[in-house]
Design a protein around this motif. Structure first.
Motif, mmCIF file in Angstrom:
data_model
loop_
_atom_site.group_PDB
_atom_site.id
_atom_site.type_symbol
_atom_site.label_atom_id
_atom_site.label_comp_id
_atom_site.label_asym_id
_atom_site.label_seq_id
_atom_site.Cartn_x
_atom_site.Cartn_y
_atom_site.Cartn_z
ATOM 1 N N TYR A 42 173.696 21.943 82.644
ATOM 2 C CA TYR A 42 173.535 22.055 81.159
ATOM 3 C C TYR A 42 173.737 20.852 80.538
ATOM 4 N N PHE A 63 177.869 26.690 82.193
ATOM 5 C CA PHE A 63 177.660 27.075 80.932
ATOM 6 C C PHE A 63 178.348 28.041 80.073
ATOM 7 N N ARG A 87 168.776 23.808 82.052
ATOM 8 C CA ARG A 87 169.006 25.130 82.172
ATOM 9 C C ARG A 87 169.597 25.844 80.797
ATOM 10 N N ASN A 88 170.666 25.198 80.291
ATOM 11 C CA ASN A 88 171.326 25.342 78.944
ATOM 12 C C ASN A 88 171.347 24.136 78.261
ATOM 13 N N VAL A 104 164.813 24.524 77.313
ATOM 14 C CA VAL A 104 165.779 25.206 78.503
ATOM 15 C C VAL A 104 164.914 26.457 78.907
ATOM 16 N N GLY A 107 167.155 29.947 79.257
ATOM 17 C CA GLY A 107 168.340 29.837 78.863
ATOM 18 C C GLY A 107 168.934 29.715 77.494
ATOM 19 N N SER A 108 169.755 29.062 77.158
ATOM 20 C CA SER A 108 170.634 29.265 75.676
ATOM 21 C C SER A 108 170.544 27.982 75.346
ATOM 22 N N VAL A 109 170.092 27.814 73.916
ATOM 23 C CA VAL A 109 170.520 26.358 73.290
ATOM 24 C C VAL A 109 171.448 27.050 72.006
ATOM 25 N N ALA A 160 163.234 27.932 74.291
ATOM 26 C CA ALA A 160 164.143 28.623 75.095
ATOM 27 C C ALA A 160 163.475 29.723 76.120
ATOM 28 N N GLY A 163 164.973 33.095 76.693
ATOM 29 C CA GLY A 163 166.351 32.879 76.449
ATOM 30 C C GLY A 163 166.778 33.013 74.936
#
Length: 179
Positions: A42, A63, A87-88, A104, A107-109, A160, A163
């Motif tokens: 991340y 993360f 990935r994040n 990402v 994943g997550s932002v 994302a 995500g």
């Protein structure tokens, strides 16, 4: 004993940062005008006056792992006009602007703009508004050019995939987020 960081420097990336793991840029003002690639990790950009955490490894752990992180963000800023691929990703500051690209893969932002923040996990930040005088608290939500200055501005691209994207701002006048 925890780790206390006083951040007074400006951190700028104008080139390419490529890592197998995590990438963290920490400073009072953090700028990414280049590329940051962390396919399996991340990216964490922090623009803050001060930060404290129980253990340094919390920033390099997974993360979604427990962070127990506190940051005084009011005088800090994060600017992204380049590209971030990870990935994040998490961007935290008193003011955060994205004019570039954040990607990402499923994943997550997390983008946070606040006076202070406590993060036990990046999926659950607690924003804190401190009582102090600034231009917005005095009824002037404008920058020097007379335009509204938002805590979070996104003029770029955030992707994302399947995500999550979380934008969170602490602002008493509602000039928090401009998408």
């Amino acid at each position: 004993a925890g780790v206390e960081l006083s951040l007074t420097v400006v951190v700028s990336n104008l080139g390419l940062i490529r890592a197998e793991g995590n990438v963290s840029l920490l400073g009072r003002n953090v700028t990414n005008a280049g590329s940051i690639e962390s396919e399996n990790g991340y990216v964490f950009l922090l623009g803050a006056e001060q930060a404290s955490l129980d253990r340094w490894d919390a920033l390099t752990d997974d993360f979604l792992a427990h962070k127990d992180f506190f940051g005084l963000l009011a005088e800090g800023s994060v600017q992204n006009s380049g590209s971030i691929q990870a990935r994040n990703a998490a961007l935290l500051g008193g003011r955060v602007a994205n004019h570039g690209e954040i990607q990402v893969d499923d994943g997550s932002v997390l983008i946070v703009a606040a006076d202070a923040v406590y993060v036990s996990e990046f999926v659950n930040p607690v924003l804190i508004r401190l009582a102090h005088l600034d231009a917005r608290a005095n009824g002037n939500p404008n920058d020097a050019d007379g335009e509204t200055e938002y805590a979070i501005e996104n003029h770029g691209r955030i992707d994302a995939g399947l995500g999550h994207v979380r934008l969170a701002a602490s602002d008493p006048l509602g000039f928090g987020i401009r998408q």
